[in-house]
Design a protein around this motif. Structure first.
Motif, short mmCIF file in Angstrom:
data_model
loop_
_atom_site.label_atom_id
_atom_site.label_comp_id
_atom_site.label_asym_id
_atom_site.label_seq_id
_atom_site.Cartn_x
_atom_site.Cartn_y
_atom_site.Cartn_z
N SER A 96 0.83 -1.21 0.00
CA SER A 96 0.00 0.00 0.00
C SER A 96 0.86 1.26 0.00
O SER A 96 0.52 2.26 -0.64
CB SER A 96 -0.95 0.00 1.20
N ALA A 97 2.00 1.22 0.68
CA ALA A 97 2.90 2.37 0.67
C ALA A 97 3.51 2.57 -0.72
O ALA A 97 3.60 3.70 -1.21
CB ALA A 97 3.99 2.19 1.71
N LEU A 98 3.90 1.49 -1.37
CA LEU A 98 4.45 1.60 -2.72
C LEU A 98 3.39 2.08 -3.71
O LEU A 98 3.70 2.87 -4.61
CB LEU A 98 5.01 0.25 -3.16
N LEU A 99 2.18 1.59 -3.56
CA LEU A 99 1.10 2.02 -4.45
C LEU A 99 0.80 3.50 -4.27
O LEU A 99 0.61 4.23 -5.25
CB LEU A 99 -0.15 1.19 -4.17
N ALA A 100 0.79 3.97 -3.03
CA ALA A 100 0.57 5.40 -2.78
C ALA A 100 1.70 6.23 -3.37
O ALA A 100 1.46 7.30 -3.93
CB ALA A 100 0.45 5.63 -1.28
N LEU A 101 2.93 5.75 -3.25
CA LEU A 101 4.07 6.46 -3.81
C LEU A 101 3.98 6.54 -5.33
O LEU A 101 4.22 7.60 -5.93
CB LEU A 101 5.37 5.77 -3.39
N VAL A 102 3.61 5.45 -5.97
CA VAL A 102 3.50 5.43 -7.43
C VAL A 102 2.41 6.38 -7.90
O VAL A 102 2.60 7.17 -8.84
CB VAL A 102 3.25 3.99 -7.93
N PHE A 103 1.25 6.35 -7.27
CA PHE A 103 0.16 7.23 -7.68
C PHE A 103 0.50 8.70 -7.45
O PHE A 103 0.18 9.55 -8.27
CB PHE A 103 -1.14 6.88 -6.94
N SER A 104 1.18 8.99 -6.35
CA SER A 104 1.54 10.38 -6.10
C SER A 104 2.56 10.86 -7.13
O SER A 104 2.50 11.99 -7.60
CB SER A 104 2.06 10.56 -4.69
N LEU A 105 3.51 10.01 -7.49
CA LEU A 105 4.48 10.39 -8.51
C LEU A 105 3.82 10.59 -9.87
O LEU A 105 4.20 11.49 -10.62
CB LEU A 105 5.59 9.33 -8.61
N ILE A 106 2.84 9.75 -10.19
CA ILE A 106 2.13 9.91 -11.46
C ILE A 106 1.42 11.26 -11.49
O ILE A 106 1.49 11.99 -12.48
CB ILE A 106 1.13 8.76 -11.67
#
Length: 55
Positions: free
Chosen positions: A11-21
């Motif tokens: 979930s932390a990695l997914l949040a990081l990816v979406f925020s970077l996008i």
């Protein structure tokens, strides 16, 4: 216990990816503000004189 840690990490990695996008989209997408130019057509001599005094 490992499932819980895996869920937290994913979930932390997914949040990081979406925020970077979204951050990249904010920089990539153009922000063009097209200004509307108002053209004054003078109707009479008094309007021409008042506009020339303003400028």
């Amino acid at each position: 216990m490992t499932d819980f840690r895996l869920k937290i990490i994913l979930s932390a990695l997914l949040a990081l990816v979406f925020s970077l996008i979204f951050i990249l989209l904010a920089f990539i997408l153009p922000v063009d503000k097209k200004e509307v130019k108002i053209i004054n057509h003078h109707k009479g001599k008094l309007e021409q004189i008042s506009d020339s005094l303003k400028n």
